[in-house]
Design an enzyme around this catalytic site. Sequence first.
Site, PDB file in Angstrom:
ATOM      1  CG  ASP A  30       3.373  90.920 -69.869  1.00 28.47           C
ATOM      2  OD1 ASP A  30       4.475  91.215 -69.790  1.00 28.47           O
ATOM      3  OD2 ASP A  30       2.493  90.531 -68.749  1.00 28.47           O
ATOM      4  CG  PHE A  31       8.147  86.741 -70.474  1.00 30.70           C
ATOM      5  CD1 PHE A  31       8.393  85.407 -71.481  1.00 30.70           C
ATOM      6  CD2 PHE A  31       8.907  86.640 -69.334  1.00 30.70           C
ATOM      7  CE1 PHE A  31       8.833  84.282 -71.157  1.00 30.70           C
ATOM      8  CE2 PHE A  31       9.758  85.410 -69.247  1.00 30.70           C
ATOM      9  CZ  PHE A  31       9.676  84.191 -69.885  1.00 30.70           C
ATOM     10  CG  ASP A  32       7.754  88.078 -66.109  1.00 34.72           C
ATOM     11  OD1 ASP A  32       8.329  87.206 -65.611  1.00 34.72           O
ATOM     12  OD2 ASP A  32       8.513  88.912 -66.568  1.00 34.72           O
ATOM     13  CG  ASP A  86       0.327  89.689 -65.995  1.00 33.90           C
ATOM     14  OD1 ASP A  86       0.781  90.105 -66.692  1.00 33.90           O
ATOM     15  OD2 ASP A  86       0.174  89.058 -64.800  1.00 33.90           O
TER      16      ASP A  86
END
Length: 267
Positions: free
Chosen positions: A26-28, A204
């Site tokens: 995931d990024f954020d 997250d």
Amino acid sequence: MSALDPDLRSALATFAGHPRVLVATDFDGVLAPLVLDPLDSRPVEGGMPALEGLAALPGVTVALVSGRALEPLRTLSGARDPLVLVGSHGAEDSRREGGLALDEEQKALLETLSGELETLAAGHPGVRVEVKPAARVVHTRGLAPEVGGPALEAALALGQRHPSLVVTPGKEVVELAVSHVGKGPALVALADEVGADATLYLGDDVTDEQGFAALADDPDRARAARRLTVRVGDGQTVAQHRIPDEHAVVELLETLLAARREAGPAR
Ligand SMILES: [Mg+2]
């Protein structure tokens, strides 16, 4: 002190030894600290270079999997080929022409939907139609209830005429989507496509939990057994491991990079 516990270190060493691996994240909140304005988000130092290093090794595919639309994801991460970008929870894929991961039927439905919504908007002045990669959203905010109400009803009725649309009503809004992919199916499909023997996923958030669960339920049972799932930060999780923050993500990726250089297939 290391943020990676001995179990995770040993799992990373095992993972690094499989012939073909998919490293997905995931990024954020994983590679980029969460910030108030999503457009201010930037990758943590060392994260992208570690991913680029992994992607350059034989037998490794690296993917960023995000709820963000493809273009902002590309801009904010600075990711380039051969990194794979999966956006809009799986509805967009940087390897597809035009970026949209839809089949022919879904593309045709999206076109039909656009036409019907044009008619709807013409018949209900003031209604706005938002264009999303795999959906259209009817907005009536700011309209008088006697104008907005019938417009939303018309949008819902339109949704009912096309059973394969995913209809999500909200306050003064109706979303009509042609696909509801989700990170889980997107991850398993990508692992299939690249012929991965094992998949690592870092996430997250709630949508990442679907990813963790899907990898555990991977129909390729051998690959399911070789999965490595890591939750970043607190919160309930079905992931196998947990690390505290973005800096631990960088440590994990650098550890994996070193292990893969040592244990992976030769160039
Ligand atoms: Mg996130």
